[in-house]
Design a protein around this motif. Sequence first.
Motif, mmCIF file in Angstrom:
data_model
loop_
_atom_site.group_PDB
_atom_site.id
_atom_site.type_symbol
_atom_site.label_atom_id
_atom_site.label_comp_id
_atom_site.label_asym_id
_atom_site.label_seq_id
_atom_site.Cartn_x
_atom_site.Cartn_y
_atom_site.Cartn_z
ATOM 1 N N THR A 45 -10.916 3.624 1.135
ATOM 2 C CA THR A 45 -10.563 2.646 0.103
ATOM 3 C C THR A 45 -9.171 2.909 -0.433
ATOM 4 O OG1 THR A 45 -12.891 2.488 -0.562
ATOM 5 C CG2 THR A 45 -11.249 1.648 -2.105
ATOM 6 N N TRP A 71 -17.662 -6.325 -4.327
ATOM 7 C CA TRP A 71 -16.925 -6.360 -3.071
ATOM 8 C C TRP A 71 -17.357 -7.567 -2.240
ATOM 9 C CZ3 TRP A 71 -13.167 -2.764 -1.962
ATOM 10 C CH2 TRP A 71 -13.122 -1.628 -2.788
ATOM 11 N N ARG A 122 -10.894 -2.130 1.163
ATOM 12 C CA ARG A 122 -11.768 -1.093 1.716
ATOM 13 C C ARG A 122 -12.030 -1.332 3.203
ATOM 14 N NH1 ARG A 122 -17.228 -0.026 -1.476
ATOM 15 N NH2 ARG A 122 -17.887 -2.029 -0.574
ATOM 16 N N GLU A 129 -3.476 -5.902 -9.405
ATOM 17 C CA GLU A 129 -3.857 -7.017 -8.538
ATOM 18 C C GLU A 129 -2.629 -7.587 -7.833
ATOM 19 O OE1 GLU A 129 -6.040 -10.001 -10.587
ATOM 20 O OE2 GLU A 129 -7.865 -8.793 -10.707
ATOM 21 N N ARG A 152 -7.281 -5.991 -6.051
ATOM 22 C CA ARG A 152 -6.673 -4.704 -6.373
ATOM 23 C C ARG A 152 -7.109 -3.645 -5.377
ATOM 24 N NH1 ARG A 152 -6.738 -0.993 -11.961
ATOM 25 N NH2 ARG A 152 -6.255 0.967 -10.852
ATOM 26 N N PHE A 153 -8.334 -3.727 -4.877
ATOM 27 C CA PHE A 153 -8.877 -2.717 -3.984
ATOM 28 C C PHE A 153 -9.116 -3.321 -2.594
ATOM 29 C CE2 PHE A 153 -10.142 -1.686 -8.288
ATOM 30 C CZ PHE A 153 -9.870 -0.321 -8.384
ATOM 31 N N SER A 211 0.787 -1.233 0.000
ATOM 32 C CA SER A 211 0.000 0.000 0.000
ATOM 33 C C SER A 211 0.817 1.280 0.000
ATOM 34 C CB SER A 211 -0.926 0.006 1.223
ATOM 35 O OG SER A 211 -0.198 -0.258 2.417
ATOM 36 N N ASP A 268 -12.152 -5.359 -9.068
ATOM 37 C CA ASP A 268 -12.493 -4.361 -10.079
ATOM 38 C C ASP A 268 -13.056 -3.069 -9.507
ATOM 39 O OD1 ASP A 268 -14.987 -5.154 -9.226
ATOM 40 O OD2 ASP A 268 -15.569 -6.109 -11.112
ATOM 41 N N GLY A 269 -13.219 -2.959 -8.181
ATOM 42 C CA GLY A 269 -13.769 -1.760 -7.575
ATOM 43 C C GLY A 269 -15.280 -1.701 -7.623
ATOM 44 N N ASP A 284 -6.497 1.801 -3.444
ATOM 45 C CA ASP A 284 -6.312 1.179 -4.750
ATOM 46 C C ASP A 284 -4.842 0.786 -4.875
ATOM 47 O OD1 ASP A 284 -6.036 0.478 -7.397
ATOM 48 O OD2 ASP A 284 -6.803 2.361 -8.225
#
Length: 610
Positions: A415, A460, A490, A421, A487-488, A375, A456-457, A417
């Motif tokens: 969140t 979830w 949250r 991935e 990839r994301f 991150s 993919d955002g 990003d």
Amino acid sequence: MNFRTASAAIALAAGLAQGASAAAQQRTIINPVDIDYRYNFEQVNGDVSYRTGADPAIVNHKGAYYLFLTLADGYWRSTDLITWTFITPSQWPNGGVVAPALLSDGDRLILQPSHSFTQPTSIYVSDAPETGKLDYLVRRIDTQPNTADKSPEEMKPNEVPPGPWDPGLFKEDGQIYLYWGSSNVFPVYGRKIAFEGGRIIYQTPAEHLFVLKPEDHGWERFGQDHSGLLANGQPTKPYVEGAWMNKAGDTYYLQYGAPGTEFNAYANGVYVSDKPLGPFTYAPYNPIAYKPGGFVQGAGHGSSFQDRYGNWWNSGTPWIGYNWTFERRIDLIPGRIYPDGQMAFTSRFADFPFFAPTSKVEDPDSLFTGWMLLSYRAAATASSTRDTFTAGTVTDENPRTFWVAATKNAGETLTVDLGTEAVVRAVQVNFADYKSGRFADAPDIYTEFRIEGSRDGRDWHEIARTEPPRRDRPNAYLELKQPETLRFVRYVHGHIGGANLAISDLRVFGNSSERDPARPARIVARRHADTRDATISWQKVPGAVGYNIRFGIRPDRLTLTHQVWADELGTGAQLTKELRSLNKGVPYYVAVEAFNRAGVSRLSTTVPIR
């Protein structure tokens, strides 16, 4: 290593439990230690509270670990170094406990708080600390009589100051020894004592054991990066504090913290002797615990102990310093004592996840999971923002910058990003106390949230959540039950005990699919005319997120680490970093390794620092 080989690292980690059931249990820990640091008010900030965590005293007592901190309203117990349970004691001093001594004599746990300059202090004992039972061992100790009529300002360096402040206790062959000292004027002291008839008996005069020598020991210089300066730019002398005694073989290790708790340079060192009261010799390999770089900075004033398998650990006091100069947390780093007697604790990736051992481990570096920080500097967005406290700071690896939500209502989100991935294995959520104004005994001080993931955002799913029992978790660490390709990531808010929802860093760990970085080359190490300092340079490694400068007094034993981020080193082809922690008259060797989101490079050639 990248995510394709991370499973191999897990399988090779020493002492890991085998079988499918073990995969669903937490096996790793991270710094800062994930405990419910208690809220406290400092007089200078009477309208703002902060979580207190400093001066950890940890002992292995009857196979369990007991942890006492400064200004907590009780203590913690663990059986695995992973989960710590807070214990409310049957009694507690009204002024709280500051920088305590802690001793297990085999049957009992003895707790001696630092002794106030103006108020009498008690010493406590427990034969059942797991229940919270505390009795008086000594109901009242007064200021030591030879200076009872003097204020600290009236003391002379050849006199024994009031106290003992920052005490340490050690017992051998029925004899108890007391060590203490917290000053930039007075030395560390030691003497023989006994507890008899509800009294403390001073059996020998206080002996001056050692003082700091920053003119010879670079790491003992005060200030950020051993600058010798206060935050306001004024010069000052360093502080010695946090005496703690261990014995291994025939050697006594008298540990101390220096040079000041409110800087990244805070570290632990040792003097050694073949007798419990010396004479003591400075260990040339000092400091033994040192962490000036990374997310967790500072490792001074703590304790060393062996776990139930014989592995050595050192605890210390990293710095936060937002609400109050001395706002802190605690860390726990593994180490060993080499056959020649050198004591060393590794801070290499000490604020990344590492395995809690379940057997004897010969190489403490083998506990590192290989899970990398995914991150760092990643883009972040939030459901709401208060004032200028935006989400962009939650991936900067700085606990003094933070996002604040407009509300602390359930459902607020944060969140991250990751950009591409990666295989995610763990998440650490570090909360900040922005205008907190809370007390430790408020009934609503607990932390609840869940972590969701997406490729993919848009779609979830939950990957982790806080679980019962409810507790405050200002540095919450959640190891995923199985790795997730995402990839994301949250954060979804549930409840926080603070007055505001504020998060300093949302840290995501795992491995990306990119290649490990190349091995650093062209290592040059130049010692300065002031031999406490040296400049290390190496060729920039494409794609590196950061570097570990690893150094020590033997080419085959690089026990010290200074971590640096690549984006803080400039854009030149040859990168440089100054080390200011060396001991005069001691030879040093250094090597550099690079790391990225996939893994760690091979260590560079080791070269002497000339």
